[in-house]
Each structure stands twice: as structure tokens, then as C-alpha cells.
Design a protein around this motif. Structure first.
Motif, PDB file in Angstrom:
ATOM      1  N   VAL A  10       0.853  -1.175   0.000  1.00 31.48           N
ATOM      2  CA  VAL A  10       0.000   0.000   0.000  1.00 31.48           C
ATOM      3  C   VAL A  10       0.896   1.234   0.000  1.00 31.48           C
ATOM      4  N   LEU A  11       0.478   2.260  -0.744  1.00 32.97           N
ATOM      5  CA  LEU A  11       1.224   3.507  -0.751  1.00 32.97           C
ATOM      6  C   LEU A  11       1.125   4.181   0.606  1.00 32.97           C
ATOM      7  N   PRO A  12       2.254   4.647   1.163  1.00 34.99           N
ATOM      8  CA  PRO A  12       2.139   5.455   2.374  1.00 34.99           C
ATOM      9  C   PRO A  12       1.511   6.796   2.023  1.00 34.99           C
ATOM     10  N   ILE A  13       0.981   7.465   3.029  1.00 33.05           N
ATOM     11  CA  ILE A  13       0.327   8.750   2.816  1.00 33.05           C
ATOM     12  C   ILE A  13       1.257   9.719   2.085  1.00 33.05           C
ATOM     13  N   LEU A  16       1.224   8.994  -1.540  1.00 27.79           N
ATOM     14  CA  LEU A  16      -0.090   9.271  -2.099  1.00 27.79           C
ATOM     15  C   LEU A  16      -0.229  10.754  -2.425  1.00 27.79           C
ATOM     16  N   ASP A  31      -6.065   2.161  -5.898  1.00 20.40           N
ATOM     17  CA  ASP A  31      -5.010   2.071  -4.887  1.00 20.40           C
ATOM     18  C   ASP A  31      -4.963   3.328  -4.024  1.00 20.40           C
ATOM     19  N   SER A  34      -7.915   3.402  -1.683  1.00 23.19           N
ATOM     20  CA  SER A  34      -7.724   2.446  -0.595  1.00 23.19           C
ATOM     21  C   SER A  34      -6.798   3.014   0.480  1.00 23.19           C
ATOM     22  N   THR A  35      -5.712   3.656   0.066  1.00 19.99           N
ATOM     23  CA  THR A  35      -4.764   4.237   1.011  1.00 19.99           C
ATOM     24  C   THR A  35      -5.405   5.378   1.796  1.00 19.99           C
ATOM     25  N   ARG A  38      -7.927   4.034   4.286  1.00 17.80           N
ATOM     26  CA  ARG A  38      -7.270   3.434   5.454  1.00 17.80           C
ATOM     27  C   ARG A  38      -6.882   4.525   6.449  1.00 17.80           C
ATOM     28  N   ASP A  88       0.366   1.743  10.541  1.00 17.79           N
ATOM     29  CA  ASP A  88       0.054   1.135   9.244  1.00 17.79           C
ATOM     30  C   ASP A  88      -0.606   2.136   8.286  1.00 17.79           C
ATOM     31  N   ALA A  89      -1.332   3.103   8.845  1.00 17.17           N
ATOM     32  CA  ALA A  89      -1.990   4.119   8.023  1.00 17.17           C
ATOM     33  C   ALA A  89      -1.025   5.232   7.627  1.00 17.17           C
ATOM     34  N   GLY A  90       0.200   5.195   8.138  1.00 12.90           N
ATOM     35  CA  GLY A  90       1.195   6.202   7.787  1.00 12.90           C
ATOM     36  C   GLY A  90       1.090   7.485   8.587  1.00 12.90           C
TER      37      GLY A  90
END
Length: 120
Positions: A10-13, A16, A31, A34-35, A38, A88-90
Motif C-alpha cells: 500500500v502507498l504510504p500517505i 499518495l 489504490d 484504498s490508502t 485506510r 500502518d496508516a502512515g
């Protein structure tokens, strides 16, 4: 890692923000959506919002998990779970020192989430 052993990327914030426009300017790909979802889901929990504020208000903007459990009024495993979701969500970073984990707000992470929602 998923419950069945699959690995999800998953791309970190921070990535993104660099690759995507705010949701009000153009269509967001799956994607990116989704990021962002999250991160928003992580922020939508009252205990996690309190943890973010506690960590950022702590001396030097960093807090040990041992300092967060009692003020939050939750068990240590529950606090650790909430912190993991934020990592995990950055939104938070984690560093381990001996047996303790220390958490710090990822610089600009909240601004980046807000920037993805706002129309510049």
C-alpha cells in the motif's frame, strides 16, 4: 500481511500526496482510494484521535507506549493495537528501544490527508 499469508503493498500517505490530486479535482484510482480510506478509517476512532494528540503533545513530540496506556484508560494490548493501526496508516512512526516502543507523528501526514480532501 493478510490472514491467509498474502502480502499487501500500500502507498504510504506521503507517496499518495505526491502522485494524486485531491478527490475533488479528478477521479482517484483504486489504490489511492484504498490508502486514503485506510488513513481516514484510522482517524475515525476516538481512541486513535486521542492517541495522535497525546503523542504530538508529549515532550519532544514522541511518546512511549508505556506513557499512553494509563491516560487513555485502555489495556496495553488495546493501545498497542490502536498504535499499530496508526502506524500502518502512515500517521505515526514507531521506533523500538529495548523493550519499549516509541511513537512520533509522521511530519506532514495529517496535512497530506487534509490536502487530498480539500479543493486547492
Amino acid at each position: 500481511m493478510c490472514h491467509d499469508g498474502c502480502v499487501t503493498t500500500v502507498l504510504p500517505i506521503t507517496d499518495l500526496q505526491a502522485c494524486c490530486s485531491p478527490v475533488t479535482r479528478e477521479v482517484m484510482d483504486a489504490d489511492a482510494a484504498s490508502t486514503l480510506a485506510r488513513a481516514l478509517k484510522a482517524l475515525a476512532d476516538p481512541a486513535r484521535l486521542r492517541l495522535l494528540s497525546m503523542v504530538s503533545a508529549h515532550a519532544d513530540g514522541e511518546a512511549c507506549v508505556c506513557d499512553l496506556t494509563e491516560p487513555l484508560g485502555l489495556s496495553q494490548p488495546t493501545v498497542s493495537h490502536h498504535l499499530k493501526v496508526l502506524v500502518d496508516a502512515g500517521l505515526l512512526s514507531r521506533s523500538k528501544r529495548g523493550t519499549w516502543a516509541y511513537y512520533r507523528l509522521v511530519p506532514g501526514a495529517l496535512d497530506q490527508v487534509a490536502g487530498l480532501l480539500a479543493n486547492p
